[in-house]
Design a protein around this motif. Structure first.
Motif, PDB file in Angstrom:
ATOM      1  N   ARG A 137       0.819  -1.202   0.000  1.00 49.67           N
ATOM      2  CA  ARG A 137       0.000   0.000   0.000  1.00 49.67           C
ATOM      3  C   ARG A 137       0.857   1.257   0.000  1.00 49.67           C
ATOM      4  O   ARG A 137       2.016   1.244   0.396  1.00 49.67           O
ATOM      5  CB  ARG A 137      -0.889   0.013   1.265  1.00 49.67           C
ATOM      6  CG  ARG A 137      -1.818  -1.172   1.368  1.00 49.67           C
ATOM      7  CD  ARG A 137      -2.426  -1.271   2.755  1.00 49.67           C
ATOM      8  NE  ARG A 137      -3.397  -2.364   2.827  1.00 49.67           N
ATOM      9  CZ  ARG A 137      -3.949  -2.815   3.947  1.00 49.67           C
ATOM     10  NH1 ARG A 137      -3.615  -2.254   5.106  1.00 49.67           N
ATOM     11  NH2 ARG A 137      -4.823  -3.794   3.929  1.00 49.67           N
ATOM     12  N   LYS A 138       0.225   2.341  -0.437  1.00 46.68           N
ATOM     13  CA  LYS A 138       0.811   3.674  -0.328  1.00 46.68           C
ATOM     14  C   LYS A 138       0.107   4.384   0.820  1.00 46.68           C
ATOM     15  O   LYS A 138      -1.119   4.454   0.853  1.00 46.68           O
ATOM     16  CB  LYS A 138       0.620   4.452  -1.620  1.00 46.68           C
ATOM     17  CG  LYS A 138       1.255   3.808  -2.842  1.00 46.68           C
ATOM     18  CD  LYS A 138       0.877   4.573  -4.100  1.00 46.68           C
ATOM     19  CE  LYS A 138       1.415   3.890  -5.350  1.00 46.68           C
ATOM     20  NZ  LYS A 138       0.955   4.584  -6.586  1.00 46.68           N
ATOM     21  N   LEU A 139       0.889   4.906   1.758  1.00 41.62           N
ATOM     22  CA  LEU A 139       0.319   5.588   2.917  1.00 41.62           C
ATOM     23  C   LEU A 139       0.571   7.087   2.835  1.00 41.62           C
ATOM     24  O   LEU A 139       1.611   7.525   2.326  1.00 41.62           O
ATOM     25  CB  LEU A 139       0.916   5.040   4.214  1.00 41.62           C
ATOM     26  CG  LEU A 139       0.180   3.850   4.860  1.00 41.62           C
ATOM     27  CD1 LEU A 139       0.106   2.662   3.929  1.00 41.62           C
ATOM     28  CD2 LEU A 139       0.841   3.477   6.176  1.00 41.62           C
ATOM     29  N   ALA A 140      -0.364   7.849   3.355  1.00 38.57           N
ATOM     30  CA  ALA A 140      -0.236   9.298   3.386  1.00 38.57           C
ATOM     31  C   ALA A 140       0.623   9.700   4.572  1.00 38.57           C
ATOM     32  O   ALA A 140       0.156  10.273   5.559  1.00 38.57           O
ATOM     33  CB  ALA A 140      -1.613   9.950   3.461  1.00 38.57           C
ATOM     34  N   MET A 141       1.912   9.368   4.501  1.00 41.23           N
ATOM     35  CA  MET A 141       2.832   9.675   5.593  1.00 41.23           C
ATOM     36  C   MET A 141       4.228   9.909   5.038  1.00 41.23           C
ATOM     37  O   MET A 141       4.550   9.495   3.913  1.00 41.23           O
ATOM     38  CB  MET A 141       2.858   8.537   6.627  1.00 41.23           C
ATOM     39  CG  MET A 141       3.365   7.211   6.074  1.00 41.23           C
ATOM     40  SD  MET A 141       3.405   5.884   7.303  1.00 41.23           S
ATOM     41  CE  MET A 141       4.817   6.350   8.301  1.00 41.23           C
ATOM     42  N   GLN A 142       5.037  10.587   5.818  1.00 41.52           N
ATOM     43  CA  GLN A 142       6.442  10.797   5.489  1.00 41.52           C
ATOM     44  C   GLN A 142       7.253  10.801   6.791  1.00 41.52           C
ATOM     45  O   GLN A 142       6.902  11.537   7.722  1.00 41.52           O
ATOM     46  CB  GLN A 142       6.638  12.136   4.768  1.00 41.52           C
ATOM     47  CG  GLN A 142       8.077  12.350   4.300  1.00 41.52           C
ATOM     48  CD  GLN A 142       8.328  13.752   3.772  1.00 41.52           C
ATOM     49  OE1 GLN A 142       8.179  14.716   4.517  1.00 41.52           O
ATOM     50  NE2 GLN A 142       8.687  13.867   2.506  1.00 41.52           N
ATOM     51  N   PRO A 143       8.309   9.967   6.894  1.00 42.22           N
ATOM     52  CA  PRO A 143       8.727   8.979   5.908  1.00 42.22           C
ATOM     53  C   PRO A 143       7.890   7.704   6.030  1.00 42.22           C
ATOM     54  O   PRO A 143       7.126   7.560   6.980  1.00 42.22           O
ATOM     55  CB  PRO A 143      10.177   8.720   6.310  1.00 42.22           C
ATOM     56  CG  PRO A 143      10.173   8.898   7.800  1.00 42.22           C
ATOM     57  CD  PRO A 143       9.194  10.018   8.066  1.00 42.22           C
ATOM     58  N   GLY A 144       8.054   6.779   5.069  1.00 44.41           N
ATOM     59  CA  GLY A 144       7.392   5.487   5.172  1.00 44.41           C
ATOM     60  C   GLY A 144       6.186   5.311   4.282  1.00 44.41           C
ATOM     61  O   GLY A 144       5.287   4.547   4.628  1.00 44.41           O
ATOM     62  N   LYS A 145       6.154   5.964   3.151  1.00 49.49           N
ATOM     63  CA  LYS A 145       4.987   5.869   2.275  1.00 49.49           C
ATOM     64  C   LYS A 145       4.676   4.435   1.836  1.00 49.49           C
ATOM     65  O   LYS A 145       3.527   4.012   1.919  1.00 49.49           O
ATOM     66  CB  LYS A 145       5.181   6.773   1.063  1.00 49.49           C
ATOM     67  CG  LYS A 145       4.027   6.749   0.078  1.00 49.49           C
ATOM     68  CD  LYS A 145       4.297   7.687  -1.090  1.00 49.49           C
ATOM     69  CE  LYS A 145       3.155   7.658  -2.103  1.00 49.49           C
ATOM     70  NZ  LYS A 145       3.421   8.548  -3.248  1.00 49.49           N
ATOM     71  N   PRO A 146       5.655   3.645   1.352  1.00 49.92           N
ATOM     72  CA  PRO A 146       5.330   2.268   0.940  1.00 49.92           C
ATOM     73  C   PRO A 146       5.332   1.313   2.122  1.00 49.92           C
ATOM     74  O   PRO A 146       6.273   1.291   2.922  1.00 49.92           O
ATOM     75  CB  PRO A 146       6.450   1.929  -0.053  1.00 49.92           C
ATOM     76  CG  PRO A 146       7.610   2.758   0.390  1.00 49.92           C
ATOM     77  CD  PRO A 146       7.038   4.013   1.008  1.00 49.92           C
ATOM     78  N   GLN A 147       4.271   0.547   2.267  1.00 52.48           N
ATOM     79  CA  GLN A 147       4.145  -0.422   3.355  1.00 52.48           C
ATOM     80  C   GLN A 147       3.506  -1.697   2.828  1.00 52.48           C
ATOM     81  O   GLN A 147       2.767  -1.680   1.841  1.00 52.48           O
ATOM     82  CB  GLN A 147       3.278   0.132   4.488  1.00 52.48           C
ATOM     83  CG  GLN A 147       3.781   1.399   5.136  1.00 52.48           C
ATOM     84  CD  GLN A 147       4.948   1.185   6.064  1.00 52.48           C
ATOM     85  OE1 GLN A 147       5.144   0.084   6.596  1.00 52.48           O
ATOM     86  NE2 GLN A 147       5.744   2.223   6.279  1.00 52.48           N
ATOM     87  N   GLY A 148       3.789  -2.796   3.501  1.00 56.00           N
ATOM     88  CA  GLY A 148       3.143  -4.055   3.147  1.00 56.00           C
ATOM     89  C   GLY A 148       2.725  -4.814   4.376  1.00 56.00           C
ATOM     90  O   GLY A 148       3.382  -4.756   5.421  1.00 56.00           O
ATOM     91  N   PHE A 149       1.607  -5.524   4.277  1.00 53.54           N
ATOM     92  CA  PHE A 149       1.160  -6.379   5.374  1.00 53.54           C
ATOM     93  C   PHE A 149       0.408  -7.571   4.808  1.00 53.54           C
ATOM     94  O   PHE A 149      -0.355  -7.453   3.845  1.00 53.54           O
ATOM     95  CB  PHE A 149       0.242  -5.643   6.336  1.00 53.54           C
ATOM     96  CG  PHE A 149      -0.373  -6.552   7.379  1.00 53.54           C
ATOM     97  CD1 PHE A 149       0.404  -7.023   8.418  1.00 53.54           C
ATOM     98  CD2 PHE A 149      -1.688  -6.971   7.280  1.00 53.54           C
ATOM     99  CE1 PHE A 149      -0.132  -7.899   9.362  1.00 53.54           C
ATOM    100  CE2 PHE A 149      -2.238  -7.828   8.218  1.00 53.54           C
ATOM    101  CZ  PHE A 149      -1.457  -8.293   9.268  1.00 53.54           C
ATOM    102  N   GLY A 150       0.630  -8.734   5.420  1.00 52.01           N
ATOM    103  CA  GLY A 150      -0.111  -9.932   5.027  1.00 52.01           C
ATOM    104  C   GLY A 150       0.025 -11.014   6.071  1.00 52.01           C
ATOM    105  O   GLY A 150       0.729 -10.867   7.072  1.00 52.01           O
ATOM    106  N   ARG A 151      -0.679 -12.128   5.837  1.00 51.19           N
ATOM    107  CA  ARG A 151      -0.607 -13.313   6.693  1.00 51.19           C
ATOM    108  C   ARG A 151      -0.098 -14.444   5.818  1.00 51.19           C
ATOM    109  O   ARG A 151      -0.713 -14.771   4.796  1.00 51.19           O
ATOM    110  CB  ARG A 151      -1.989 -13.652   7.255  1.00 51.19           C
ATOM    111  CG  ARG A 151      -2.688 -12.506   7.977  1.00 51.19           C
ATOM    112  CD  ARG A 151      -2.054 -12.191   9.314  1.00 51.19           C
ATOM    113  NE  ARG A 151      -2.169 -13.308  10.237  1.00 51.19           N
ATOM    114  CZ  ARG A 151      -3.236 -13.529  11.010  1.00 51.19           C
ATOM    115  NH1 ARG A 151      -4.281 -12.708  10.954  1.00 51.19           N
ATOM    116  NH2 ARG A 151      -3.261 -14.543  11.827  1.00 51.19           N
ATOM    117  N   ILE A 152       1.016 -15.054   6.203  1.00 56.51           N
ATOM    118  CA  ILE A 152       1.644 -16.051   5.347  1.00 56.51           C
ATOM    119  C   ILE A 152       1.896 -17.347   6.097  1.00 56.51           C
ATOM    120  O   ILE A 152       1.906 -17.387   7.332  1.00 56.51           O
ATOM    121  CB  ILE A 152       2.974 -15.523   4.769  1.00 56.51           C
ATOM    122  CG1 ILE A 152       3.994 -15.290   5.889  1.00 56.51           C
ATOM    123  CG2 ILE A 152       2.745 -14.242   3.969  1.00 56.51           C
ATOM    124  CD1 ILE A 152       5.380 -14.953   5.392  1.00 56.51           C
ATOM    125  N   GLY A 153       2.117 -18.419   5.329  1.00 55.13           N
ATOM    126  CA  GLY A 153       2.469 -19.706   5.896  1.00 55.13           C
ATOM    127  C   GLY A 153       1.275 -20.458   6.440  1.00 55.13           C
ATOM    128  O   GLY A 153       0.158 -19.938   6.488  1.00 55.13           O
TER     129      GLY A 153
END
Length: 451
Positions: A321-337
């Motif tokens: 995702r792209k977040l409306a923040m600075q710094p740290g605009k690109p972020q990812g989250f998921g559930r794996i395994g």
């Protein structure tokens, strides 16, 4: 696959979507020292009063108060010493009129005794004057019989620790939700608890990505930098209460990263990656984790009967995702395994990674712990430094130093997401809201306290 690739998420929306998928880890029973840093899931009551018996708080003599009421330096009370009582003594002599028992700190008060006079108030059984503090510690406490002169009276209960004066039987010792530190573990041991039921500390695996990264202590080649993110994030995870494992930097190779993460899942309640989540040609995390759904061979064994037709096992799903923040605009989250382990993919610039950890990973750790305080404390403070530019529509987080006494905060370093030294001197994050493009000196701002 990205969740709404063109959508820009707010910080709150992203965090809420993460925490809404999580619940605390299952409670387990642990030995006391293994439970350090964990959160209690049950109220603990006191089974037996603490202390369980009246005992002396001083080295001295157990006496009847009537016998020493009139004692002075000129006219001491002279008492017969009927025996010694050490800590842990079982059979106790009974103190009668005109008698005293030599007693050590922590030893049970004998029958008939009403108070303890410190050895410094006596002649120590030597027949001389009052003993000095140093002499008191050198008095032969093994001797019994003879007489002791007492030069000062005592009130009933003086220098005696009453039964239950610490905690009474049936009283609440520690409430559910308490994080167990050294003093709490000491209390549990004191009331006889050998084990306790807690939520375990989450296990966090930290992976840095980047072919340019070099282990600290090794020489740098052209175009190479030392890996700092994995160290900072591992330390931050431990500071948040987790058990953290640092994995050495992984090169920008999709299959290598996938294999590394898969190997680490056996010891992970949370996986945190840094780097490779933007839109560059070598953003390996995004490339490797965007294709974890059905059809991916990642996580499946050859001939796996549970694998879907036409591909490998369904290993999970990670949204970028792209977040409306600075710094740290690109972020990812998921559930794996197979256990759907939470994975948080953070940007690679050091400040971006650290700020992202504080905003997103730390609350995840605290949620899995079952801790009451999930978020850092936020206060209002007067900003000493003028902030001349903040991006419109993006929440900016600047490093700062907060002064609790004056209620002020001062910006530390610039806004660059590579400025590691400034981060080392910061104890707070200054929050500039999306609606503001500047902050005048003296304006009040929200401040996230890091210390």
């Amino acid at each position: 696959m990205s969740d709404g690739a063109d959508r820009v998420w707010s910080v709150s929306e992203h965090l809420d979507s993460i925490l809404g998928q999580l619940s605390p880890l299952e409670a387990i029973e642990l030995q006391l020292l293994d439970a350090q840093g964990c959160v209690l899931v049950e109220d603990v009551t006191v089974p037996v009063a603490l202390p369980p018996f009246e005992n002396s708080s001083m080295d001295g003599y157990a006496i009847r108060t009537a016998d020493v009421k009139a004692a002075t330096d000129a006219h001491p009370a002279v008492l017969d010493v009927i025996g010694d009582i050490a800590a842990g003594s079982g059979e106790l002599p009974t103190v009668g009129p005109g008698q005293a028992a030599r007693i050590m700190t922590g030893a049970p008060l004998p029958p008939g005794a009403e108070a303890v006079v410190p050895v410094e108030w006596t002649d120590g059984g030597t027949g001389g004057g009052p003993v000095s503090t140093m002499a008191a510690h050198s008095t032969d406490a093994s001797a019994s019989g003879g007489e002791v002169r007492v030069y000062q009276g005592a009130e009933t209960g003086q220098f005696v620790r009453a039964r239950g004066s610490d905690v009474a039987a049936g009283e609440l010792a520690l409430a559910a939700g308490t994080v167990l530190g050294p003093s709490q573990i000491g209390l549990l041991a004191a009331i006889g608890r050998g084990t306790v039921t807690v939520r375990p500390r989450p296990r966090v695996v930290v992976v840095s990505t980047g072919s340019e990264l070099v282990q600290p202590g090794e020489p740098l080649g052209p175009g190479r930098i030392h890996d700092s993110n994995s160290f900072a994030l591992t330390a931050a995870a431990r500071d948040a209460g987790a058990i953290a494992y640092r994995v050495g930097a992984v090169a920008d190779e999709v299959e290598t990263l996938r294999a590394t993460i898969e190997d680490q899942l056996v010891r992970a309640d949370i996986v945190v990656t840094s780097g490779g989540v933007s839109v560059g040609a070598y953003d390996v995390v995004k490339e490797a984790l965007s294709s974890l759904g059905g059809g991916s061979s990642f996580g499946s064994e050859e001939g796996d009967e549970d694998a879907p037709e036409g591909g490998g096992a369904d290993f999970g799903h990670v949204d970028f995702r792209k977040l409306a923040m600075q710094p740290g605009k690109p972020q990812g989250f998921g559930r794996i395994g197979p256990d759907r382990t939470p994975l948080l993919a953070l940007p690679g610039n050091p400040v971006s990674a650290y700020v992202s950890f504080e905003l997103f990973v730390r609350p995840v750790i605290r949620t899995l712990m079952g801790a009451g305080a999930v978020h850092r404390e936020v206060v209002r403070a007067r900003c000493v430094t003028a902030i001349e530019h903040s991006p419109q529509g993006r929440r900016q987080y600047l490093r700062g130093h907060h002064d609790r006494v004056t209620g002020t905060v001062t910006a530390v370093g610039g806004s660059g997401s590579h400025l590691v030294k400034a981060l080392a001197y910061a104890d707070a994050l200054i929050v500039v809201p999306e609606s503001s493009t500047s902050v005048a000196a003296g304006d009040e701002v929200d401040v996230i306290l890091l210390d």
